[in-house]
Every structure is written in C-alpha cells, then in structure tokens.
Design a protein around this motif. Structure first.
Motif, PDB file in Angstrom:
ATOM      1  N   ASP A 220       0.471   3.978  -2.989  1.00  0.00           N
ATOM      2  CA  ASP A 220       0.055   5.353  -2.696  1.00  0.00           C
ATOM      3  C   ASP A 220       1.056   6.348  -3.266  1.00  0.00           C
ATOM      4  OD1 ASP A 220      -2.151   4.420  -1.376  1.00  0.00           O
ATOM      5  OD2 ASP A 220      -1.355   4.728   0.639  1.00  0.00           O
ATOM      6  N   THR A 221       2.334   6.025  -3.144  1.00  0.00           N
ATOM      7  CA  THR A 221       3.368   6.911  -3.672  1.00  0.00           C
ATOM      8  C   THR A 221       3.275   7.021  -5.189  1.00  0.00           C
ATOM      9  OG1 THR A 221       4.891   6.441  -1.856  1.00  0.00           O
ATOM     10  CG2 THR A 221       5.858   7.232  -3.916  1.00  0.00           C
TER      11      THR A 221
ATOM     12  N   GLU B 252       0.831  -1.211   0.000  1.00  0.00           N
ATOM     13  CA  GLU B 252       0.000   0.000   0.000  1.00  0.00           C
ATOM     14  C   GLU B 252       0.863   1.257   0.000  1.00  0.00           C
ATOM     15  OE1 GLU B 252      -3.605   2.066   2.641  1.00  0.00           O
ATOM     16  OE2 GLU B 252      -2.797   0.097   3.188  1.00  0.00           O
ATOM     17  N   ARG B 253       1.969   1.225   0.749  1.00  0.00           N
ATOM     18  CA  ARG B 253       2.860   2.388   0.818  1.00  0.00           C
ATOM     19  C   ARG B 253       3.396   2.741  -0.565  1.00  0.00           C
ATOM     20  NH1 ARG B 253       5.253   6.393   0.697  1.00  0.00           N
ATOM     21  NH2 ARG B 253       6.929   7.183   2.047  1.00  0.00           N
TER      22      ARG B 253
END
Length: 300
Positions: free
Chosen positions: A96-97, A92-93
């Motif tokens: 999102d980026t 997810e990190r």
C-alpha cells in the motif's frame, strides 16, 4: 554399480558442482561489489552503468551522489531491504505504501517507506534484531530509514540521542544528515536539555560527532523546522559553539559558521559580539575561516 548407487553418485556430483558454482558466483559478486565501491558517481542519471544501478536497487552498495539517489527504483530497493532484514516484502502494509509513493516528493517518499518498515517491525518479538539489521545495511538509503525510526519512537531525548549516535558517525553524509533531523523536534522542544546532553558531543574526537552537536541545533538549518527559541536567544547554544571555535575539521567549521549565520538573521548584534570576541588577538586560521563565513549575511 547398481542404479541406486549410480543415481546417488550423480546426485552428489551435481550437488558438489552447484556448491562450487555458487561459491564462485558468491566470490565474483563480492569482487564486483568491492570494485563498484571505488567508483565515481555519474555526472548524469543516464550515464549510470547498468551494473551500478542494479547493485544500488538491490541494496548491495551505497549511493555516491545525488544522481544515484534520484535514479533508485524505490520499490525494488524497499522489497530487497525488507527481505534482507527479515520482513515480508509482499506484505499489504508495504504494498500500500509503495502504491501511493508517486503522490509525494522524492524525499518524502523515503519517510513513508521508513514508517512502513517501522510499523511492520514494531509488533515483532525480534524487532531489535530487525532494527540492527536495517541500521547495519550496506545501502546508505536503508540506514537512512533506520535513522528515521528514531523520530517515530516515543523515547525521551536522551535515549533518542543515544540511538542517533551510530548514524551521526556513519561514513555516509546522507545518513549523518538524517541522524540530526531525527531528533530535531525534541531539541526544539527542550533546548537547554539538548545543549546539556550534547556538550560531550562537541568535544568528541570524531569530527562527525562534533558536527552533529552544531548542526542539530542550528537556529534555522536546512530542510527542517526552525528552532524559534534559538532564533530569539541564540546565546543559549553557545556552550556547544565555544569548544568548536577553532576546530580543525572544515566539516565542523562550516557548520559552526552556518550556525552563527543563521543567528545573525534575527540577532545580528549578538553574532557581531561573538565574532569580535573570537577574533581578538591572533585567532587560529580555523577561527578566521569561521568568522568570515559566519558574518557573510551581515556583509551583504
């Protein structure tokens, strides 16, 4: 032959055939990469061959010019590199980026990718292995991200410089630029300590290392924050410049000349004094070249 034995034999033959095909494909892929490494970069993005673009986006080869860098599909490359170094490309990190990258200028996008990878690796027990895999990656862009990790850490300047060494000596010019940028803030924060630590770099046999000592401390520099202390008092950087005044590398000569040209914009008298002193007698051709370029702003 009984059916089970026949089935087992066929399975073994299929497995063997797949192994052979895999080996051939692997060998062919290696040959293709070796061939692409010797290429000249395309004059326009539209002229980049598809096989080159694919190899760039999957991180198998480094870029050779700005057009290739700008043509990268950053999302594809990021996920491939993450997978290569043992991180989850679908985290997810990271997603999102990648989703927000279009809101930033191209160069800033890479800083956000580097930070996302750093955050994913930070809590892992094998983070040192992940960092090494990123710093050793075939893609110059991946190694640039690894160099940026230095700026995210809270290490003291001496340790940050030790970490930057491998990137300062990297064969790719882009990685070398990110190396000094990664420690620029710490250098600006303690100029005297930075000069002390960098003095052995200024006499190192590797021209890339010598150039780092000069380029990292330029009073103004390019694409970076200015070092106000050295704009006001450039003489504090002289211990790094003196060993380089007749350097035989044009790469280093240009950096030293640019350093002095930066200083000339705030302390022109001091630069004239240095150039006058270096020019006495019969200076080496390298010194003559540096002196001419160093005073170009003064002459205009």
């Amino acid at each position: 032959m009984s059916r089970p034995a026949w089935t087992a034999g066929r399975a073994y033959a299929c497995a063997l055939r797949l192994a052979v095909v895999g080996a051939i494909n692997s060998f062919t892929a290696s040959e293709v990469v070796q061939h692409l490494l010797g290429r000249k970069g395309a004059a326009r993005i539209a002229l980049i061959p598809p096989e080159v673009l694919q190899a760039l986006n999957t991180g198998r080869i480094p870029t050779v010019n700005l057009n290739e860098f700008l043509a990268l599909d950053l999302g594809v490359l990021t996920r491939c590199v993450a997978r290569d170094i043992g991180l989850d490309p679908q985290s997810e990190r990271l997603q999102d980026t990648l989703a927000m990258l279009s809101a930033f200028p191209p160069v800033k996008r890479h800083a956000h990718v580097a930070r996302a990878l750093y955050d994913l690796a930070a809590p892992r027990a094998d983070r040192d292995a992940v960092a090494h895999a990123l710093a050793s990656h075939p893609s110059d862009v991946a190694r640039c991200w690894a160099a940026q990790w230095i700026s995210f850490s809270s290490l003291p300047l001496a340790q940050k410089l030790a970490s930057a060494w491998r990137f300062a000596a990297d064969p790719h010019f882009g990685v070398r630029e990110l190396a000094w940028m990664a420690v620029r803030d710490e250098i600006a924060g303690d100029v005297d300590e930075a000069v002390r630590l960098l003095q052995p770099w200024a006499t190192h046999p590797d021209a890339n290392i010598r150039r780092f000592a000069s380029e990292a401390t330029r009073p103004r520099g390019v694409w970076c924050a200015q070092i106000e202390t050295l704009k006001r008092e450039p003489w504090r950087g002289l211990p790094l410049l003196e060993p380089l005044r007749a350097d035989d590398s044009r790469y280093v000569q240009n950096s030293v000349a640019n350093w002095l040209n930066d200083a000339a914009k705030t302390q022109p008298e001091w630069v004239v004094d240095v150039c006058t002193r270096w020019g006495r007698g019969r200076p080496a051709p390298a010194t003559q070249y540096i002196l001419k370029r160093a005073q170009r702003s003064l002459a205009s």
